[in-house]
Design an enzyme around this catalytic site. Structure first.
Site, PDB file in Angstrom:
ATOM      1  N   SER A 583       0.839  -1.193   0.000  1.00  0.00           N
ATOM      2  CA  SER A 583       0.000   0.000   0.000  1.00  0.00           C
ATOM      3  C   SER A 583       0.869   1.235   0.000  1.00  0.00           C
ATOM      4  CB  SER A 583      -0.914   0.026   1.234  1.00  0.00           C
ATOM      5  OG  SER A 583      -1.600   1.263   1.337  1.00  0.00           O
ATOM      6  N   TYR A 596      -2.981  -0.095  10.684  1.00  0.00           N
ATOM      7  CA  TYR A 596      -2.934  -0.487   9.264  1.00  0.00           C
ATOM      8  C   TYR A 596      -1.634  -0.028   8.614  1.00  0.00           C
ATOM      9  CZ  TYR A 596      -4.363  -0.845   4.339  1.00  0.00           C
ATOM     10  OH  TYR A 596      -4.443  -1.148   2.994  1.00  0.00           O
TER      11      TYR A 596
END
Length: 706
Positions: A583, A596
């Site tokens: 990501s 996260y």
């Protein structure tokens, strides 16, 4: 039309009077209907094998006069799925007139090009080498099939005598001759010498039957094969135990599958020295009866008889000299112990080529075995793709059936190696191979993409399948997975797909997924760690449960999938690719993202650590960093979208536009964009790239690696 009272025990009578009546008067439609019925019963013919024909009177477009036209299955194709587009249409008189310029058997291959001068329908399929076999016989409808029961008699040492006695002289016999113009003339000569016969047996090859109508031909074919089957069944065991009796016992089904999965990657690697192969495994009872028998060592080296068989299975199989309960946990030692057998097989095949080759023979092909027999366990087949590997297994089972039948009634005889070579390296066969489409970039590759039932994972799996790979689809959601499998099978075919329910946090699920890959395809080449979860909360709101779940799925899941993948890739010894879908958040700090974002950072550095360790084994590890891929993605469920919207001070509905506007390219990122990035790493142009990452985020300046 008189309909026969049917009472068959060994073949399936599938003719539907009502359906056939709707085609009355259309002989070509009835030919296709009959062909599909014959192809639907593998006891009658094998996949892609055999051909059928009909002769009808049609108007010659040049003269306006009526002329006889033969419609016959063209080159390639399968009877079970035959359509009109798969038929060749030729003027019968022109085809037969080729006899006037035929220069003899040494020159028969030149006749194939002349078939083009006989074409009636210019849009029809190219004629096959079997065209004259149908053209020189006078019957309106003809079936040429390769039923195991008939070939068992045709391949028996006393096949001609058995045929004469079994059918009372009503079925003729033609000795082995490779398909072509000369064999067509020999069929006509046999008929002329035996007027009134109902069919012809081709030594070591197959069966010809016929009739005045499509129905008569169909029933005649069933009758002859039924009689052959009944004869064989009556004789099993009369000469003694089948295949000389059982030498060893099979392992239990559970152990067979376990052993097969353990050894398949090693076998695949040993078979992939020239090109990457896809595998198929079967422990069919017919296979086990053969490979566990006393006669295995005598019959297996003899090879197959029917050309359709050995074109797909090679001249003979490799039999593993390995105990069925062998400890396969040490892959390196197993590979070392098997390597001499593979080297010996390659040398055997090279000697076969060198001994039998002609001055104009094509270059020797892959010397590795196609069929590998593991006594007590089952049979492996390896080929360029799954369908070819599966069909090779089916053909070797056909060969087993033939050997079983021939041994029951007489003695099995295979084709002499020179005759087999003349078929395998026939220039016409080579030309057919050269006309085949070039392989796609991922042909021969096996891919497992975690979380591939939707969103990014599904897009990646689709991209890989479209580029030639076979894929192991998986997901936690069984219903979602089932729908995706159905979609893939429709789009890419059933041979392209295997599936398994997978939770990347469960070690048993991971083991099962890689076992499935080994049993379905032989191993693994590409693994994409895509399964993910997202939780967006402030530091204050984060719970221990949130933290553990994020790290279990994203970090631990990635690690243990990579561990299982690298273990299997090492067994194969052919390298591989691991791609981690990470990501932008691995590089960019943002609000409400501690759990996260830090887990994504761990994923990214883990990619670099694994690349450093696995490079020596030729295993490349790279990362792709998406951002804001909203379409069909599970990570937007469970409050993530609301959390990110809150963090950025926008509504959920405004998120896509917000994400696009903050990029340099002002673009919304789609799952297909991530799929293309993954393909860039594995498509063949970046084989020397590892430890890298590729941002696919539309250009987020804060994520630049500077």
């Amino acid at each position: 039309m008189a309909v026969k009272e049917t009472n068959y025990n060994y073949v399936s009578y599938l003719w539907d009077e009502e359906e056939a009546a709707n085609m009355a008067g259309d002989e070509v439609a009835l030919l296709i209907y009959r062909s599909n019925l014959l192809g639907a019963d593998l006891r009658l013919t094998n996949y892609g094998g055999g051909n059928t024909s009909c002769k009808v009177n049609q108007i010659d477009p040049l003269t306006g006069l009526e002329t006889e036209v033969m419609w016959v299955k063209g080159s390639g194709g399968d009877l079970g799925t035959l359509k009109k587009s798969g038929l060749a249409a030729l003027y019968v008189d022109r085809l037969r007139s080729l006899k006037n310029i035929y220069r003899g058997v040494e020159h028969e291959d030149e006749m194939v090009a002349l078939f083009n001068h006989c074409i009636y329908d210019l849009d029809s399929k190219a004629p096959s080498i079997d065209t004259p076999l149908h053209g020189f016989l006078p019957f309106k409808h003809i079936d040429h099939l390769h039923p195991d029961a008939a070939i068992a008699i045709a391949a028996a040492k006393d096949g001609k005598k058995i045929t004469e006695e079994l059918f009372g002289g009503t079925v003729g016999w033609v000795e082995w001759k490779k398909p072509g113009f000369e064999l067509g003339l020999q069929l006509k000569a046999c008929l002329d010498a035996n007027p009134g016969i109902r069919g012809i047996m081709l030594g070591s090859h197959g069966l010809f039957t016929w009739g005045d109508t499509a129905y008569e031909s169909y029933v005649s074919t069933l009758d002859v094969i039924e009689k052959c089957s009944e004869y064989l069944n009556q004789n099993y065991g009369r000469k003694g135990p089948i295949f000389g009796g059982q030498k060893i016992e099979s392992q239990s089904e559970e152990i067979r599958k376990k052993q097969a999965a353990a050894i398949a990657p090693t076998l695949r690697g040993l078979c992939s020295t020239k090109q990457q192969m896809i595998g198929h495994f079967t422990d069919d009872v017919r296979v086990l009866e053969f490979i566990n028998s006393n006669d295995l060592s005598r019959l297996a080296p003899m090879g197959t008889s029917c050309p359709d068989h050995f074109l797909r299975t090679k001249i003979s199989p490799l039999v593993l000299e390995l105990d069925s309960d062998a400890d396969l946990s040490d892959a390196a030692s197993i590979r070392a112990s098997l390597t001499p057998s593979f080297e010996a097989y390659r040398q055997m095949y090279t000697n076969y080529y060198e001994t039998c080759k002609h001055p104009d023979s094509p270059t020797i092909r892959d010397t590795n075995p196609v069929v590998i027999l593991y006594p007590g366990i089952g049979m492996f087949t390896f080929a360029k793709d799954k369908q070819t590997a599966r069909v090779a297994a089916e053909f070797y089972i056909n060969a087993i059936n033939v050997m079983k039948g021939a041994e029951a009634v007489s003695e099995y005889t295979s084709l002499p190696h020179q005759e087999a070579f003349n078929i395998e390296y026939w220039l016409l066969e080579e030309a057919k191979l050269q006309r085949m489409p070039k392989p796609k970039p991922l042909t021969g590759k096996i891919a497992l993409v975690t979380g591939s039932a939707g969103g990014i994972g599904k897009a990646i799996a689709k991209k890989f399948a479209s580029e030639g790979a076979v894929v192991v689809l998986n997901d936690m959601n069984a219903d979602r997975l089932e729908g995706t499998v159905s979609e893939f099978e429709t789009q890419f075919g059933k041979d392209t797909v295997a599936s398994v329910t997978l939770n990347v946090t469960h070690s048993a699920d991971i083991e099962l997924a890689f076992t499935k890959a080994a049993l379905a395809f032989g191993g693994i080449d590409i693994v994409v760690n895509n399964a993910g979860i997202s939780i967006s909360k402030t530091i204050a709101d984060h719970t221990e449960k949130d933290w553990d779940l994020l790290y279990d799925v994203l970090v631990k899941g990635q690690f243990f999938i990579t561990q299982a993948a690298s273990n299997m890739m090492k067994k194969q010894g052919t390298g591989g690719d691991i791609i981690n879908v990470v990501s932008k958040n691995a590089l960019v700090s943002g609000p409400n993202n501690a759990g996260y974002g830090s887990a994504k950072a761990a994923q990214l550095h883990l990619s670099r650590l694994n690349a450093a360790e696995l490079g020596a084994d030729g295993i490349r590890v790279n990362a792709v960093n998406p951002d804001a891929v909203i379409s069909d993605s599970n990570i937007w469920a469970g409050g993530w979208a609301e959390g990110r919207a809150k963090a950025y001070g926008v509504t959920v509905e405004e998120l896509p536009a917000y994400y696009a506007k903050r990029t340099l390219l002002n673009q919304i990122i789609l799952p297909e964009d991530i799929a293309n990035a993954c393909f860039a790493f594995v498509g063949g142009l970046m084989n020397k790239s590892t430890g890298n990452m590729l941002n696919v985020d539309g250009g987020v300046a804060m994520a630049f690696v500077r």
